[in-house]
Design a protein around this motif. Structure first.
Motif, PDB file in Angstrom:
ATOM      1  N   UNK A   1       0.825  -1.203   0.000  1.00  0.00           N
ATOM      2  CA  UNK A   1       0.000   0.000   0.000  1.00  0.00           C
ATOM      3  C   UNK A   1       0.866   1.261   0.000  1.00  0.00           C
ATOM      4  N   UNK A   2       1.945   1.275   0.753  1.00  0.00           N
ATOM      5  CA  UNK A   2       2.829   2.437   0.810  1.00  0.00           C
ATOM      6  C   UNK A   2       3.645   2.578  -0.465  1.00  0.00           C
ATOM      7  N   UNK A   3       4.054   1.503  -1.048  1.00  0.00           N
ATOM      8  CA  UNK A   3       4.821   1.558  -2.285  1.00  0.00           C
ATOM      9  C   UNK A   3       3.982   2.060  -3.451  1.00  0.00           C
ATOM     10  N   UNK A   4       2.710   1.840  -3.416  1.00  0.00           N
ATOM     11  CA  UNK A   4       1.847   2.266  -4.509  1.00  0.00           C
ATOM     12  C   UNK A   4       1.615   3.787  -4.495  1.00  0.00           C
ATOM     13  N   UNK A   5       1.962   4.482  -3.382  1.00  0.00           N
ATOM     14  CA  UNK A   5       1.775   5.924  -3.278  1.00  0.00           C
ATOM     15  C   UNK A   5       3.037   6.723  -3.629  1.00  0.00           C
ATOM     16  N   UNK A   6       4.095   6.068  -4.011  1.00  0.00           N
ATOM     17  CA  UNK A   6       5.323   6.769  -4.359  1.00  0.00           C
ATOM     18  C   UNK A   6       5.120   7.651  -5.579  1.00  0.00           C
ATOM     19  N   UNK A   7       5.668   8.902  -5.532  1.00  0.00           N
ATOM     20  CA  UNK A   7       5.595   9.817  -6.656  1.00  0.00           C
ATOM     21  C   UNK A   7       4.255  10.528  -6.767  1.00  0.00           C
ATOM     22  N   UNK A   8       3.358  10.287  -5.875  1.00  0.00           N
ATOM     23  CA  UNK A   8       2.078  10.975  -5.922  1.00  0.00           C
ATOM     24  C   UNK A   8       2.094  12.146  -4.952  1.00  0.00           C
ATOM     25  N   UNK A   9       1.210  13.105  -5.159  1.00  0.00           N
ATOM     26  CA  UNK A   9       1.127  14.236  -4.229  1.00  0.00           C
ATOM     27  C   UNK A   9      -0.335  14.485  -3.904  1.00  0.00           C
ATOM     28  N   UNK A  10      -0.521  15.190  -2.840  1.00  0.00           N
ATOM     29  CA  UNK A  10      -1.874  15.466  -2.368  1.00  0.00           C
ATOM     30  C   UNK A  10      -2.314  16.842  -2.872  1.00  0.00           C
ATOM     31  N   UNK A  11      -3.574  17.108  -2.843  1.00  0.00           N
ATOM     32  CA  UNK A  11      -4.094  18.394  -3.312  1.00  0.00           C
ATOM     33  C   UNK A  11      -3.568  19.546  -2.458  1.00  0.00           C
ATOM     34  N   UNK A  12      -3.240  19.256  -1.185  1.00  0.00           N
ATOM     35  CA  UNK A  12      -2.661  20.281  -0.318  1.00  0.00           C
ATOM     36  C   UNK A  12      -1.323  20.758  -0.873  1.00  0.00           C
ATOM     37  N   UNK A  13      -0.529  19.850  -1.411  1.00  0.00           N
ATOM     38  CA  UNK A  13       0.761  20.209  -1.995  1.00  0.00           C
ATOM     39  C   UNK A  13       0.586  21.147  -3.189  1.00  0.00           C
TER      40      UNK A  13
ATOM     41  N   UNK B   1      -1.967  23.214  -3.790  1.00  0.00           N
ATOM     42  CA  UNK B   1      -2.458  24.506  -3.297  1.00  0.00           C
ATOM     43  C   UNK B   1      -1.312  25.301  -2.676  1.00  0.00           C
ATOM     44  N   UNK B   2      -0.503  24.673  -1.846  1.00  0.00           N
ATOM     45  CA  UNK B   2       0.620  25.345  -1.202  1.00  0.00           C
ATOM     46  C   UNK B   2       1.631  25.846  -2.239  1.00  0.00           C
ATOM     47  N   UNK B   3       1.970  25.047  -3.220  1.00  0.00           N
ATOM     48  CA  UNK B   3       2.923  25.436  -4.252  1.00  0.00           C
ATOM     49  C   UNK B   3       2.378  26.599  -5.086  1.00  0.00           C
ATOM     50  N   UNK B   4       1.100  26.566  -5.395  1.00  0.00           N
ATOM     51  CA  UNK B   4       0.479  27.641  -6.167  1.00  0.00           C
ATOM     52  C   UNK B   4       0.510  28.957  -5.395  1.00  0.00           C
ATOM     53  N   UNK B   5       0.233  28.902  -4.110  1.00  0.00           N
ATOM     54  CA  UNK B   5       0.248  30.100  -3.273  1.00  0.00           C
ATOM     55  C   UNK B   5       1.663  30.673  -3.206  1.00  0.00           C
ATOM     56  N   UNK B   6       2.653  29.848  -2.952  1.00  0.00           N
ATOM     57  CA  UNK B   6       4.038  30.309  -2.863  1.00  0.00           C
ATOM     58  C   UNK B   6       4.473  30.912  -4.201  1.00  0.00           C
TER      59      UNK B   6
END
Length: 182
Positions: A3-15, A17-22
């Protein structure tokens, strides 16, 4: 573990939003700074000729007023610039008058002869100045002559006045030894 290996390279919507704001904040700060630098360059270089012309007109109007306080020449020591701090130099006795006061004229001449640089501050100008009060029998000069001091850019403003009941021409020159950008 899978389950943890399948999430590698993915990002969350919070990431996102934060990057867009910065990124947006950095772009706004950069645009504001660029605009500020451009405005400062324009006012320090592009409008210097206009500033000089404005100072010539301002100086002429200022000396053709009573000054502040009206009896400023009796409140100062003409050889001590520290006494000139709260003074505005004017050569007439009343607002709207074109009659030059000899007492104020003599005080101003003494100030300019004592400390020319400090009279520029008392007059509220940054450039050099040269004032001539003339008629067929009179030739009074105050300040530094641009013709003998390397003046390159000179702006002149002329007023008509009277001194001791005689008509005179008051010619105010504001000048610089540096070439001014137009």
């Amino acid at each position: 573990m899978d389950r943890y290996n399948s999430l590698k390279g993915q990002f969350w919507s919070f990431d996102v939003i934060f990057a867009t704001i910065v990124f947006s904040v950095v772009i706004v700060i950069l645009a504001f700074t660029w605009n500020n630098v451009g405005n400062q360059l324009a006012s320090s270089y592009g409008n210097s000729a206009e500033i000089m012309q404005t100072e010539a007109i301002y100086l002429s109007k200022s000396i053709m007023s009573p000054g502040y306080p009206v009896n400023w020449m009796s409140d100062i020591n003409t050889t001590n610039p520290s006494t000139w701090a709260n003074t505005s130099i004017g050569l007439t006795n009343t607002h709207g008058s074109t009659a030059i006061s000899t007492a104020k004229l003599y005080a101003f001449i003494a100030m300019a002869n004592s400390n020319y640089q400090d009279t520029k501050a008392a007059l509220g100008i940054g450039y050099d100045y040269y004032i001539r009060i003339t008629n067929s029998n009179l030739n009074i000069s105050i300040g530094e002559n641009p013709n003998t001091n390397g003046g390159r850019d000179v702006y002149t403003y002329t007023e008509l006045a009277s001194l001791n009941g005689q008509p005179v021409v008051v010619e105010v020159e504001v000048w610089s030894a540096q070439n001014i950008a137009v």
